[in-house]
Scaffold this active site. Structure first.
Site, PDB file in Angstrom:
ATOM      1  N   ARG A   1       1.452  -0.946  -0.002  1.00 49.10           N
ATOM      2  CA  ARG A   1      -0.317   0.084   0.198  1.00 49.10           C
ATOM      3  C   ARG A   1       0.543   1.189  -0.072  1.00 49.10           C
ATOM      4  O   ARG A   1       1.702   1.517   0.841  1.00 49.10           O
ATOM      5  CB  ARG A   1      -1.249   0.013   1.067  1.00 49.10           C
ATOM      6  CG  ARG A   1      -1.787   1.277   0.696  1.00 49.10           C
ATOM      7  CD  ARG A   1      -2.946   0.904   2.276  1.00 49.10           C
ATOM      8  NE  ARG A   1      -3.487  -0.302   2.224  1.00 49.10           N
ATOM      9  CZ  ARG A   1      -4.695  -0.613   1.616  1.00 49.10           C
ATOM     10  NH1 ARG A   1      -5.417   0.309   0.781  1.00 49.10           N
ATOM     11  NH2 ARG A   1      -5.733  -1.820   1.381  1.00 49.10           N
TER      12      ARG A   1
ATOM     13  N   GLU B   1      -5.216  -9.203  -3.270  1.00 51.86           N
ATOM     14  CA  GLU B   1      -5.831  -8.722  -4.248  1.00 51.86           C
ATOM     15  C   GLU B   1      -5.250  -7.506  -4.585  1.00 51.86           C
ATOM     16  O   GLU B   1      -3.793  -6.838  -4.566  1.00 51.86           O
ATOM     17  CB  GLU B   1      -7.135  -6.863  -3.721  1.00 51.86           C
ATOM     18  CG  GLU B   1      -6.885  -6.666  -5.015  1.00 51.86           C
ATOM     19  CD  GLU B   1      -7.757  -5.323  -4.492  1.00 51.86           C
ATOM     20  OE1 GLU B   1      -9.064  -5.120  -4.064  1.00 51.86           O
ATOM     21  OE2 GLU B   1      -8.300  -4.554  -5.383  1.00 51.86           O
TER      22      GLU B   1
ATOM     23  N   SER C   1      -8.433  -6.061 -10.257  1.00 52.84           N
ATOM     24  CA  SER C   1      -9.844  -6.161  -9.837  1.00 52.84           C
ATOM     25  C   SER C   1     -10.434  -5.742 -10.968  1.00 52.84           C
ATOM     26  O   SER C   1     -10.102  -4.213 -11.846  1.00 52.84           O
ATOM     27  CB  SER C   1      -9.792  -4.956  -9.109  1.00 52.84           C
ATOM     28  OG  SER C   1     -11.247  -4.428  -8.339  1.00 52.84           O
TER      29      SER C   1
END
Length: 423
Positions: free
Chosen positions: A276, A348, A351
């Site tokens: 992140r 993840e 997407s």
RNA sequence: GGAAGGGUGCUUGAGAGGCCGAAAAGGACCGCCUGCUAAGCGGUUGAGGGUGAUUACAGCCCUCCGAGGGUUCAAAUCCCUCCCCUUCCGCCA
């Protein structure tokens, strides 16, 4: 943006669909504004019709050298009234549009109802997480030890949530980008585009970042310009305000871009490593398709992204988002999650969404089935194919050796001068 | 950053307060003609909205000549602001 006509006709259905996502949208207010708007329009248009008719009369009288001053006097009042009404209408239009832009998309019927991300469903898995003969290290330790990742100096140069890639780490990043672009262009039929990394507010509104999520983007000082959070924004807006020939559809684009995210509200989450961060690279897939094909196209899009992970030999799973986790713009969304040993779970990495006409309506992207046919909104889709930074982390962690070196996945070796490991 | 010139329909391009949603040409489409094609002839060819109608065609009306304001009874046309494009100069990768 939803079809106002649909809201008008079946507000209960829309309300119900939005409730499934956990949203209470101000539909009553919207409908009231819509009512006021239409009432005002018919009033002001009557006046305008009169003004036009009388203006023609005046013109004719002047040509015949007749005196038109009585009519002109009368029209002065009418014109002022029109001006007042137009101003009222402008205010209502603005309010109406603002409300419309803040209502999220409604879920597709195939999306299951849920109340949080915990209700997302796993659809399938590919690959087996590797059993290590040693305690696997996280990528931020492996990378720093090998001197291919440098967080400390990035903190000095910029701040938290940035990193330098060095040497073969930088090569690996570049190899991943080129590998993915090559696969999608030569095997999946996408046309490559290289977009601007800065967009204006119209584009950010078109794809749905604005007006509600401005805080998530970096804005340039004193300008209505934003650093892109994803290539989705410039690439989808490629055809903003255009009417495409139907025979050009479906249109597939793949774009590499850097992505910039403020990560407001993510304090304390994923604070280590490259998972992140404020800036990362991504290869993005974007499609413009005919409405009746968009769910088939979504399946193909997901498969295209999966191909990348399969070729890299990275274990992953596919999950389907429930109604509560669709995000603002998607009607249906599937995520690819890659196995990340340091997390001991799937993370993840892609997407993939079908927005149906939600973005197309905002960005005014239409097509004609055949020459002369009425323009219709396209359906837009996009998906990561895939996120480079997280993929690099996954490669480092999943391909780590007991001596701290990293094996280079076979498909990447041609992109790294034939090297087979980083040590 | 400085100077100049521009932005009009699918394209080129005229229009310089009222008869302009907009000449003309090209393109595209539909007819006719034609062994086929081309040429020729005739026609059609923007978008959005309101009303109507009640689910899809018509009619009527409004808006749109880069965007937004202003002047005027009336603006593609005059004035102001902004955006974009082109050329020249400066600076630069």
């Amino acid at each position: 943006m939803l079809d106002l006509r649909l809201i008008r006709q079946d507000s209960e259905l829309i309300r119900e669909m939005l409730r499934k996502r956990g949203e209470e949208a101000p539909l009553d207010e919207l409908l009231e504004l819509d009512n006021q708007r239409r009432k005002l329009i018919s009033e002001v248009e009557q006046l305008k019709a009169k003004r036009n008719a009388v203006s023609d009369q005046v013109a004719q009288m002047k040509r015949n050298k007749q005196d038109a001053s009585a009519l002109i006097e009368e029209m002065k009042v009418v014109s002022q009234t029109i001006k007042d009404y137009d101003e009222q209408l402008r205010v209502i239009d603005e309010q109406l549009l603002d409300r419309q832009l803040r209502i999220p998309n409604i879920p597709h019927e195939s999306v299951h109802v849920g109340t949080s991300a915990d209700d997302n469903k796993e659809i399938r898995r590919w690959g087996e997480p590797r059993q290590f003969g040693h305690d696997p290290l996280p990528h931020w330790e492996l990378g720093v030890n090998l001197d291919i990742l440098d967080f400390d100096r990035a903190a000095k140069v910029t701040g938290a949530r940035f990193y330098f890639l060095k040497g073969l780490g930088a090569s690996l990043e570049r190899a991943l980008i080129n590998f993915m672009l090559d696969v999608h262009t030569s095997e999946h039929g996408y046309q490559e585009v290289f977009p601007p990394f800065i967009v204006n507010k119209h584009s950010a509104t078109g794809t749905g970042q604005l007006p509600k999520f401005g805080e998530d983007m970096f804005k340039l000082e004193n300008l209505d310009y934003y650093l892109i959070p994803t290539a989705e924004v410039p690439v989808t807006n490629l055809y903003r305000d255009e009417i495409l020939d139907g025979d050009r559809l479906p249109l597939y684009h793949v774009a590499y871009s850097a992505c910039f995210r403020s990560e407001a509200g993510a304090y304390g989450r994923d604070t280590r490593g490259v998972i992140r961060v404020h800036q990362f690279n991504k290869v993005e897939l974007v499609k413009f398709v005919m409405p009746e094909t968009s769910y088939d196209e979504l399946d193909k899009l997901v498969a295209n992204a999966e191909t990348i992970l399969q070729k890299l030999g990275l274990p992953y799973r596919v999950t389907q988002m429930c109604t509560a986790d669709l995000g603002f713009t998607a009607a249906k969304k599937l995520d690819l999650e890659v196995w990340m040993p340091s997390y001991g779970q799937y993370v993840e990495i892609s997407s993939c969404s079908n927005f149906e006409a939600f973005q197309a309506r905002r960005a005014n992207i239409r097509f004609r089935r055949e020459p002369g046919a009425k323009p219709e909104y396209v359906h837009t889709l996009n998906g990561s194919g895939v996120a480079i930074g997280r993929c690099l982390a996954a490669v480092i962690e999943n391909y780590q050796q007991s001596d701290g070196s990293i094996e280079i996945p076979e498909v990447l070796r041609p992109y790294m001068r034939g090297l087979d490991k980083i040590s």
